[in-house]
Design an enzyme around this catalytic site. Sequence first.
Site: not given
Length: 416
Positions: A214, A268
């Site tokens: 991720k 993010c």
Amino acid sequence: MKNEFRCVSVIGLGYIGLPTAAMLASRKIKVVGVDVNQLAVDTINRGEIHIVEPELDIVVQAAVTQGYLRATTRPEPADAFLIAVPTPFKGDHEPDLSYVEAAAKSIAPVLKRGDLVILESTSPVGTTEQMAVWLAQARADLSFPHQRGEQADISVAYCPERVLPGRVVHELVSNDRVIGGMTARCSRRATELYKNFVEAECIPTTARTAEMCKLTENSFRDLNIAFANELSIICDKLGINVWELIKLANHHPRVNILQPGPGVGGHCIAVDPWFIVSKTPDAARLIHTARQVNDGKPHYVVDQVVAAAASVDAPVIACLGLSFKPDIDDLRESPAMEVVHLLAARKIGRILAVEPHIAEVPASLAGFGNIELTSPEDAIRRANIVVMLVSHRSFYEIDRTMLQDKQLIDTRGVWQ
Ligand code: SAJ
């Protein structure tokens, strides 16, 4: 295959938790969503949503009306727990895992033998193991994978979300998923849960690899945007139109440069690379530099506006867009917000902010007293400097004849 998960609890009903809860509920699984925000809980229980995300309102309304989705502020027993809480960083770019810790401690009292716990929040490598330790400390009567491997009472996995805000409902179903179980059995059970709504591949790996995967995806994008942002500054110095340059370079079959902008925002891409840097500061040199290049871009834009303001009497600055990217209401880590913030602090003139997705000046800007929220037409009419910060679809419809005689700073290439 018989579905072993008859009731699923989703902890954190934000941009990821709520859509995931709604998708599971749409597959006729009983879902209990848990959030500390009473307002969000009440909104969801009315069949409404507290965030802007296309198509989500329809899915949530159907799930609540049919009785498959319910929200509450206190965790209840379930067969699987899916944790989707924020993982911000602290002032020094060190990850703040306090929400994960609080979520783990809140579900610990209701855990029972056979349950599955999945962490979805973007996290530094090692967080899933740490979460299992927190759970084990709270429940000495149950065993966890770091203690008993495949024989553990509770399965634990890390399964990062990868959906793009604005396309969440679609991408939750169609994106491949990385399933990082603390053991192979944990991965198999997590896959079984996700297969209820994921139509794409679920690929098993370890929890640590899934955590790093991720972070790698978002660091890859951050680096590539940093390249575009650096190019935009180089092109300004050399008198070259960066938008044309990138278009031309991208005609090469193996070149695909991203788009420059006022910086990189959101919760993010502007955050996750720091989780790698903080663990391995000496090795993550390129990743660190990309963060610095992207974080420096709002300051570069402010310098451009200040230079433009020096050449007009009584500067009035129209700032088009506040969100962190087009066509959403999310202001988190928004470079557009940072530009407006820095400009307001400089007190070089009145600022007319335009953001079609919000109704009032955000609290962090309201205190300055020199910022007004208005429509694009009103802002452009009254301004002598126009700064394009977010390429919202509606901004492409602005009548360009209104821009004559204005100083333009187009950070997004909308008017190129
Ligand atoms: N941006 C540019 N130029 C570009 C592309 C983006 O300046 O060419 C800027 C945007 O304006 C925005 C920021 O980057 O400020 C981030 O936007 P984004 O669309 O690249 O990504 P996010 O933050 O909305 O979502 C990302 C996605 N990750 C990747 O594309 C690798 C998404 O798939 C993840 O699920 C999400 O982060 C997340 O939750 O981690």
